[in-house]
Design a protein around this motif. Structure first.
Motif, PDB file in Angstrom:
ATOM      1  N   PRO A   1       0.831  -1.204   0.000  1.00  0.00           N
ATOM      2  CA  PRO A   1       0.000   0.000   0.000  1.00  0.00           C
ATOM      3  C   PRO A   1       0.867   1.256   0.000  1.00  0.00           C
ATOM      4  CG  PRO A   1      -0.837  -1.603   1.576  1.00  0.00           C
ATOM      5  CD  PRO A   1       0.494  -2.121   1.103  1.00  0.00           C
TER       6      PRO A   1
ATOM      7  N   SER B   1       0.254   4.056   1.086  1.00  0.00           N
ATOM      8  CA  SER B   1       0.100   4.848   2.308  1.00  0.00           C
ATOM      9  C   SER B   1       1.038   4.408   3.424  1.00  0.00           C
ATOM     10  CB  SER B   1      -1.348   4.751   2.804  1.00  0.00           C
ATOM     11  OG  SER B   1      -1.680   3.402   3.097  1.00  0.00           O
TER      12      SER B   1
ATOM     13  N   LEU C   1      -6.163  -5.917   4.192  1.00  0.00           N
ATOM     14  CA  LEU C   1      -5.484  -4.811   3.520  1.00  0.00           C
ATOM     15  C   LEU C   1      -6.475  -3.751   3.063  1.00  0.00           C
ATOM     16  CD1 LEU C   1      -2.755  -6.578   1.338  1.00  0.00           C
ATOM     17  CD2 LEU C   1      -2.409  -5.237   3.409  1.00  0.00           C
ATOM     18  N   ASP C   2      -7.612  -4.195   2.546  1.00  0.00           N
ATOM     19  CA  ASP C   2      -8.643  -3.242   2.129  1.00  0.00           C
ATOM     20  C   ASP C   2      -9.143  -2.441   3.326  1.00  0.00           C
ATOM     21  OD1 ASP C   2     -10.684  -2.256   0.113  1.00  0.00           O
ATOM     22  OD2 ASP C   2     -12.020  -3.162   1.596  1.00  0.00           O
TER      23      ASP C   2
ATOM     24  N   GLU D   1      -6.494   0.116   4.408  1.00  0.00           N
ATOM     25  CA  GLU D   1      -6.404   1.255   3.493  1.00  0.00           C
ATOM     26  C   GLU D   1      -7.626   2.166   3.608  1.00  0.00           C
ATOM     27  OE1 GLU D   1      -4.007   0.897  -0.269  1.00  0.00           O
ATOM     28  OE2 GLU D   1      -4.872  -1.130  -0.201  1.00  0.00           O
TER      29      GLU D   1
END
Length: 330
Positions: A128, A130, A288-289, A292
């Protein structure tokens, strides 16, 4: 290449820096040049499980880096891609329990405390944007464990109250952050006032000292879910604060793995007791979704170099950390 291995002696006495073979990826595999890795409690247990007479094994489960080489048949990822590693091997889809043959990187397969690691291509996911390298390197195992315990097993819903005894570990800080992101009220405990203050800073609603009477402190609360990784030291106290019909999810036993249970009180209370560990590749992508969408970033305790990893182990053994310990490799 440089690596941290276990070999020759039992326990931590067998952990040492070494030069190991730098292999090529095989069919369906990729080689990741590691930037960072994360230290987990599992890394404390592996040296006791791995037999001293067995071939050396590279320790470590968490890691992030750049794909350096791809093996035959790999089309899902290309060299140069920045990735994080899913340390769970052989658990593709969400299921009530891991399938037979499920393993975790770092035993029996070589792990991430090295300059590079070879893993199945399906076990790498784009990092990611971020997350910094330090954050990405410590995310996988702890965040996946927390996600499955909270949501797949615990069915946490917005508005519920969840109790997390023993705040301070990497997984516990993920539980706190994810619980708040999901709209829950989060209660934590610790014997350390410093850790309780740190928990308040990242959103804990109620912080209890271990010396307190938890039932008295929470008598006005309705605790629907307890996520416990401490074990025998907190099991009964945690169960006592749970509302009738509530759920306790256990994923660790750092302070003892044998408990006694009053079955009559348990079945009259209609409690649910669930085990949990790690998670599937499907849950890894869900996690992970979630991370994020809610801009969750791992709480970093300290960063150690590969050559000073014994200092990192000592900090984890003595439970001095709050959040995740990073191992910097490149």
């Amino acid at each position: 290449m440089k690596a941290v291995v276990h070999h020759g002696k039992s326990g931590m006495d067998g952990v040492r820096a070494a030069e190991v073979e730098d292999r090529k990826p095989g069919i369906g595999e990729v080689k990741v040049r590691l930037k960072t890795a994360g230290l987990n409690h599992r890394d404390l247990f592996v040296p006791n499980r791995h037999k001293p007479e067995d071939p050396p094994v590279v320790l470590g489960s968490d890691g992030a880096g750049i794909v350096e080489e791809i093996g035959e048949g790999v089309e899902s990822v290309t060299a140069g891609t920045e990735v994080i590693i899913n340390p769970g091997l052989g658990w593709p889809n969400n299921a009530p329990a891991p399938p037979k043959g499920f393993e975790i990187l770092g035993l029996p397969d070589d792990g991430t405390f090295a300059e590079s690691v070879i893993v199945p291509a399906k076990n790498v996911v784009a990092k990611p944007a971020s997350l910094s390298w330090e954050e990405a390197g410590v995310l996988p195992l702890g965040a996946l464990t927390a996600y499955r315990a909270l949501f797949t097993r615990g069915k946490l819903a917005a508005g519920q109250t969840v109790f997390i005894p023993g705040i301070g570990s990497g997984v516990a800080t993920f539980l706190l952050q994810m619980g708040k992101a999901a709209g829950a009220k989060v209660v934590v405990s610790s014997r350390s006032e410093e850790k309780l203050q740190a928990a308040r800073r990242i959103g804990a609603d109620i912080c209890l000292h271990n010396d307190e009477d938890w039932c008295e402190a929470l008598k006005e609360e309705t605790v629907a879910l307890v996520i416990d990784s401490v074990g025998a030291a907190t099991f009964q106290r945690s169960l006592d604060v749970l509302e009738p019909g509530g759920t306790m999810v256990v994923f660790g036993a750092s302070a003892g793995d044998q408990v006694s249970l009053n079955l009559r009180e348990f079945f009259y209370g209609q409690y649910n007791l669930l085990g949990s560990t790690m998670g599937s590749a499907e849950e890894f992508h869900e996690m992970l979704d979630f991370v994020e969408r809610h801009d969750i970033k791992p709480i970093i305790d300290r960063t150690f170099e590969l050559q000073t990893i014994h200092d990192a182990f000592k900090r984890l053994q003595e439970a001095e950390q709050f959040g995740k310990i990073v191992i910097s490799i490149h």
